[in-house]
Design a protein around this motif. Structure first.
Motif, PDB file in Angstrom:
ATOM      1  N   MET A   1      37.836  16.198  17.307  1.00 39.31           N
ATOM      2  CA  MET A   1      37.673  16.694  18.679  1.00 39.31           C
ATOM      3  C   MET A   1      37.339  18.182  18.658  1.00 39.31           C
ATOM      4  O   MET A   1      37.964  18.953  17.931  1.00 39.31           O
ATOM      5  N   THR A   2      36.350  18.571  19.433  1.00 42.64           N
ATOM      6  CA  THR A   2      36.042  19.994  19.559  1.00 42.64           C
ATOM      7  C   THR A   2      37.160  20.694  20.308  1.00 42.64           C
ATOM      8  O   THR A   2      37.832  20.104  21.160  1.00 42.64           O
ATOM      9  N   LYS A   3      37.359  21.950  20.013  1.00 41.67           N
ATOM     10  CA  LYS A   3      38.464  22.709  20.596  1.00 41.67           C
ATOM     11  C   LYS A   3      38.089  23.400  21.899  1.00 41.67           C
ATOM     12  O   LYS A   3      38.957  23.897  22.614  1.00 41.67           O
ATOM     13  N   THR A   4      36.777  23.482  22.189  1.00 35.73           N
ATOM     14  CA  THR A   4      36.353  24.145  23.427  1.00 35.73           C
ATOM     15  C   THR A   4      35.406  23.234  24.195  1.00 35.73           C
ATOM     16  O   THR A   4      34.885  22.255  23.672  1.00 35.73           O
ATOM     17  N   MET A   5      35.198  23.594  25.450  1.00 37.10           N
ATOM     18  CA  MET A   5      34.310  22.830  26.330  1.00 37.10           C
ATOM     19  C   MET A   5      33.677  23.783  27.325  1.00 37.10           C
ATOM     20  O   MET A   5      34.188  24.889  27.563  1.00 37.10           O
ATOM     21  N   LYS A   6      32.586  23.345  27.910  1.00 37.06           N
ATOM     22  CA  LYS A   6      31.979  24.124  28.986  1.00 37.06           C
ATOM     23  C   LYS A   6      32.692  23.804  30.297  1.00 37.06           C
ATOM     24  O   LYS A   6      33.032  22.650  30.581  1.00 37.06           O
ATOM     25  N   ALA A   7      32.888  24.834  31.103  1.00 33.95           N
ATOM     26  CA  ALA A   7      33.511  24.665  32.414  1.00 33.95           C
ATOM     27  C   ALA A   7      32.956  25.707  33.369  1.00 33.95           C
ATOM     28  O   ALA A   7      32.579  26.807  32.949  1.00 33.95           O
ATOM     29  N   VAL A   8      32.885  25.336  34.633  1.00 39.62           N
ATOM     30  CA  VAL A   8      32.523  26.283  35.680  1.00 39.62           C
ATOM     31  C   VAL A   8      33.818  26.885  36.213  1.00 39.62           C
ATOM     32  O   VAL A   8      34.689  26.170  36.705  1.00 39.62           O
ATOM     33  N   VAL A   9      33.931  28.200  36.089  1.00 43.79           N
ATOM     34  CA  VAL A   9      35.173  28.899  36.411  1.00 43.79           C
ATOM     35  C   VAL A   9      34.986  29.746  37.667  1.00 43.79           C
ATOM     36  O   VAL A   9      34.008  30.499  37.782  1.00 43.79           O
ATOM     37  N   LEU A  10      35.924  29.590  38.614  1.00 40.89           N
ATOM     38  CA  LEU A  10      35.954  30.448  39.801  1.00 40.89           C
ATOM     39  C   LEU A  10      36.621  31.760  39.413  1.00 40.89           C
ATOM     40  O   LEU A  10      37.812  31.793  39.077  1.00 40.89           O
ATOM     41  N   THR A  11      35.853  32.841  39.434  1.00 35.41           N
ATOM     42  CA  THR A  11      36.353  34.133  38.961  1.00 35.41           C
ATOM     43  C   THR A  11      36.898  35.014  40.073  1.00 35.41           C
ATOM     44  O   THR A  11      37.643  35.953  39.817  1.00 35.41           O
ATOM     45  N   ARG A  12      36.494  34.730  41.306  1.00 33.48           N
ATOM     46  CA  ARG A  12      36.949  35.496  42.471  1.00 33.48           C
ATOM     47  C   ARG A  12      36.736  34.618  43.696  1.00 33.48           C
ATOM     48  O   ARG A  12      36.028  33.620  43.644  1.00 33.48           O
ATOM     49  N   PHE A  13      37.359  34.981  44.785  1.00 36.86           N
ATOM     50  CA  PHE A  13      37.127  34.266  46.033  1.00 36.86           C
ATOM     51  C   PHE A  13      35.941  34.902  46.747  1.00 36.86           C
ATOM     52  O   PHE A  13      35.836  36.120  46.840  1.00 36.86           O
ATOM     53  N   GLY A  14      35.044  34.042  47.242  1.00 44.82           N
ATOM     54  CA  GLY A  14      33.868  34.577  47.897  1.00 44.82           C
ATOM     55  C   GLY A  14      32.792  33.533  48.070  1.00 44.82           C
ATOM     56  O   GLY A  14      33.076  32.359  48.336  1.00 44.82           O
ATOM     57  N   GLY A  15      31.526  33.955  47.887  1.00 42.46           N
ATOM     58  CA  GLY A  15      30.391  33.084  48.117  1.00 42.46           C
ATOM     59  C   GLY A  15      30.096  32.173  46.943  1.00 42.46           C
ATOM     60  O   GLY A  15      30.828  32.153  45.944  1.00 42.46           O
ATOM     61  N   PRO A  16      29.007  31.414  47.028  1.00 46.96           N
ATOM     62  CA  PRO A  16      28.642  30.483  45.961  1.00 46.96           C
ATOM     63  C   PRO A  16      28.355  31.149  44.622  1.00 46.96           C
ATOM     64  O   PRO A  16      28.304  30.467  43.598  1.00 46.96           O
ATOM     65  N   ASP A  17      28.182  32.473  44.611  1.00 45.55           N
ATOM     66  CA  ASP A  17      27.934  33.180  43.355  1.00 45.55           C
ATOM     67  C   ASP A  17      29.222  33.573  42.645  1.00 45.55           C
ATOM     68  O   ASP A  17      29.200  34.310  41.651  1.00 45.55           O
TER      69      ASP A  17
END
Length: 337
Positions: free
Chosen positions: A1-17
């Motif tokens: 099993m790989t130890k990492t994966m790709k994920a979309v992370v919410l870094t701040r509250f705000g717009g779609p960016d």
């Protein structure tokens, strides 16, 4: 099993960016958990509400959010005997209780997980878990919608409404829904008996016209605003209002008193039982997911913008996310007004 994966992370509250695509550690599997290779997820109003900061007290940043998963079990905990590696499953991750679905892998408590309907793709199944479980709770457990009753479903062409119309029809109810005129043929194809163009006619007047003044037994509120105040005007005596929407402002419920109306507020509770009931409806051909657009995981910000602002442009159904890259992107095609 790989130890990492790709994920979309919410870094701040705000717009779609506010999202970033990152490489993150794969979570460990507990004794009563399963690790799932995520094939697809979807976007819900709850997701963009979290992203813009409506629930800051419940979501510490940085966070992986998301509330729909369809995928394949890759690892099971030491005390799990309900599933095995290779099983196709679908479920809603625990809401406000850990990592969400915007990632290549996910670890979930086994009691939340159901077997994916055999007749659905992963994209279709992932578009169904949160909305399907919510509607099951709203109609079956709370409103107790019955054969022969009449229900008003707000927003029949939307991600929630498309499933609600089919679900209510499967119960045997008469279905009235609100939708723009351009969507009337579409919502009727899902099972709606009548449609009210909310841009041209007040829905209270429309319900009175369609029911001969008798009103509906159940109002299913997906729109908020003053719907809690006005819904009793469309209700028959002893009717029920089921709302999925936060109460953002005080509501005057005096009209509800005169109708002996009951109000139910639904923040869905996830469990396998609801998914199994939903699966039976799907495999009998009574409920079919509607996907309005499909985007890859890396374009999550675009997916959020589309769901948040696409209804007026003609978006129908859910915005699905192809995490595993198994399908061609299905772009949203704006509908003519």
């Amino acid at each position: 099993m790989t130890k990492t994966m790709k994920a979309v992370v919410l870094t701040r509250f705000g717009g779609p960016d506010a999202f970033e695509l990152r490489e993150v550690p794969v979570p460990e599997v507990g004794s009563r958990q399963v690790r799932v290779r995520v094939h697809a997820t979807a976007v819900n109003p709850l997701d963009y509400q979290i992203r813009r900061g409506d629930y800051t007290d419940y979501v510490p940043l940085p966070a992986i959010i998301g509330h729909d998963i369809s995928g394949v079990v890759e690892e099971v905990g030491s005390e799990v005997d309900e599933f095995a590696a290779g099983d196709e499953v679908y479920y809603t991750p625990k809401i406000f209780g850990g990592a969400g679905s915007y990632a290549e892998q996910h670890v979930a408590d086994v009691d939340l997980v159901g077997r994916k309907p055999r007749n659905l793709t992963h994209l279709e199944a992932a578009s169904l878990t949160l909305v399907g479980g919510t509607i099951w709770e709203a109609f079956v457990q709370r409103a107790q919608l019955s054969l022969g009753e009449t229900v008003l479903i707000h927003g029949g062409a939307g991600g929630v409404g498309t499933i609600a119309v089919q679900f209510a029809k499967a119960i045997g109810a008469r279905v009235i829904t609100t939708a723009r005129a351009r969507d009337h043929d579409f919502v009727r194809s899902l099972g709606a008996d009548d449609a009210i163009d909310f841009t041209a006619e007040d829905y209270v007047e429309g319900v009175s016209r369609l029911t001969g003044g008798a009103g509906v037994n159940v109002v299913f509120d997906t729109i908020g605003g003053d719907a809690l105040t006005r819904s009793p005007l469309a209700l028959a005596a002893f009717g029920r209002v089921v709302s999925l929407v936060d109460i953002a402002q005080p509501q005057n419920l005096v009209e509800a008193w005169g109708k002996n109306a009951a109000y139910h507020f639904v923040f869905t509770r996830q469990n396998r039982g609801k998914l199994d009931g939903l699966t039976r409806l799907v495999e009998r051909g009574l409920v079919k997911p509607v996907i309005g657009a499909t985007l890859p995981l890396a374009r999550m910000g675009e997916a959020h913008d589309l769901l948040e602002n696409g209804t007026a442009r003609g978006l129908r159904g859910k915005v699905a996310i192809d995490v595993a890259g198994e399908a061609l992107a299905l772009p949203f095609i704006e509908q003519a007004a």
